[in-house]
Enzyme design. Structure first.
Site, PDB file in Angstrom:
ATOM      1  N   CYS A   1      -5.557  -2.647  -8.953  1.00 38.27           N
ATOM      2  CA  CYS A   1      -4.382  -3.160  -9.659  1.00 38.27           C
ATOM      3  C   CYS A   1      -4.600  -4.609 -10.085  1.00 38.27           C
ATOM      4  O   CYS A   1      -4.269  -4.993 -11.210  1.00 38.27           O
ATOM      5  CB  CYS A   1      -3.143  -3.049  -8.776  1.00 38.27           C
TER       6      CYS A   1
ATOM      7  N   CYS B   1       2.487  -0.001  -3.345  1.00 35.03           N
ATOM      8  CA  CYS B   1       3.706  -0.235  -4.130  1.00 35.03           C
ATOM      9  C   CYS B   1       4.343   1.054  -4.639  1.00 35.03           C
ATOM     10  O   CYS B   1       5.561   1.197  -4.620  1.00 35.03           O
ATOM     11  CB  CYS B   1       3.420  -1.185  -5.282  1.00 35.03           C
TER      12      CYS B   1
END
Length: 371
Positions: free
Chosen positions: A104, A200
């Protein structure tokens, strides 16, 4: 107390948490031209039907209004799915344990987000990461954050010079307690918001349940390396090397731990005892090797390494190979090296870069049971 930074535009990645809120606050106080951007990377609702991203964006709006900066929400769901989530699933299919935070940072926060920020005229982007950057000559060094417990360079190991030259980490020189104090003193809406934990896109949900929505579970046998069957596993993807909990093996003696997987036979290997010899190895092969500086690296060098987040550094010798991989030899045997995780290299506080753990070795033999 503003300094003459008003002609320098900094776009801050704001998550709705206290760290990125304080990052934006500090930069605004220092007189920069600050814009807040909320990255929407995942279309998600929790078990109560509440979209957690909406709640977080509401906090971004509150903080941005408090400190007096413009703010926008930008949708990176497609990029995130293509670059991070697809990789995450593919690694689990291979029986490995991926680290989506590393990907990410490489592909979204410091690539897609950086490119978007530049389209807004940004000179720099800033995030609430606990890390530091320092200019040495023409190069930017990536340094550990001063708060050892929060240092996030492990997850930033794939960043390049081009990315680091555009980055600011205002929290890198602070302890977490200081950040909370600044937020409280400034009256920021997120001052008492608890830190997010875990992956997340999974959030507070059950990991097994989440993964089973995307990958079909295939239960199979749980065996020792000698072949003794001890029970059933729920699906290899749910287990990682060194795992103790969730095995359901009773009996006397020491606890049982996952020591490996056989993907073809769909077998989970377990052994008894935290320090069982099968959990230890003395070297690994890593792929996707990337360095944070452009300086020429010797083919062989000594440094320290981390094999998982918050682990104590281990002395290693790194041999860079002509195929772009690296052999990493440990000064002392290390427990529970896990394929798919990052190996990250350090020279003191300088994060040199890293790669992805591919295969695990002991006494110059590949440990096939690990993967």
């Amino acid at each position: 107390m503003s300094t003459n930074n008003s002609d320098i535009r900094v776009v801050v990645g704001m998550s709705g948490g206290v760290d990125s809120s304080v990052t934006a606050h500090i930069l605004k106080e220092q007189g920069y031209d600050v814009i807040g951007i909320f990255m929407k990377n995942w279309d998600d609702t929790d078990e109560f039907g509440v979209c957690t991203a909406t709640e977080d964006y509401d906090d971004v709006i509150r903080v941005a209004n408090q400190i007096g900066i413009p703010y926008y929400a930008v949708n990176f769901e497609k990029e995130y799915w293509d670059k991070v989530f697809t990789y995450f699933l593919e690694e689990y299919k291979l029986g490995r344990t991926p680290n989506p935070d590393v990907m990410c940072n490489k592909e979204i926060k410091f690539k897609a987000f950086l490119e978007h920020a530049e389209s807004l005229g940004a000179d720099y982007v800033a995030t609430g990461h606990y890390a530091q950057v320092k200019k040495i000559g023409d190069e930017i060094e990536l340094l550990r954050g001063v708060d050892n417990n929060k240092d996030q360079t492990y997850f930033l190991n794939q960043l390049s010079q081009d990315q680091l030259k555009k980055v600011m980490f205002p929290l890198g020189g602070m302890e977490k307690t200081e950040v909370r104090e600044i937020a409280t003193k400034a009256g920021l809406a997120t001052a008492n918001k608890k830190d997010s934990t875990g992956i997340c896109f999974i959030g507070e949900r059950n990991f097994k349940q989440f993964l089973s929505e995307y990958l079909p579970a295939q239960p199979g046998e749980m065996r020792t390396l000698d072949g003794e069957v001890l029970g059933k596993h729920d699906g290899l993807m749910y287990y990682t090397i060194g795992q103790r909990h969730g095995l359901g093996i009773g009996g006397d003696g020491e606890p049982w731990f996952v020591v490996g997987k056989d993907l073809k036979a769909n077998v989970l290997f377990v052994e008894q005892g935290f320090h069982h010899e099968s959990l230890y190895s003395d070297s690994l092969i890593a792929t996707d090797i990337s360095f944070t500086t452009n300086a020429e690296k010797p083919k062989t060098f000594e440094c320290t390494a981390k094999f998982r987040y918050r682990q104590t550094d281990t002395k290693v010798t790194v041999h860079l190979r002509s195929d772009g991989t690296a052999e990493v030899v440990f000064a002392d045997p290390v427990r529970a090296i896990t394929p798919g995780q990052a190996v990250v290299f350090y020279d003191g506080d300088i994060c040199l870069g890293g790669g992805t753990i591919d295969t695990v070795w002991k006494n110059e033999a590949k440990l096939d049971y690990v993967g």
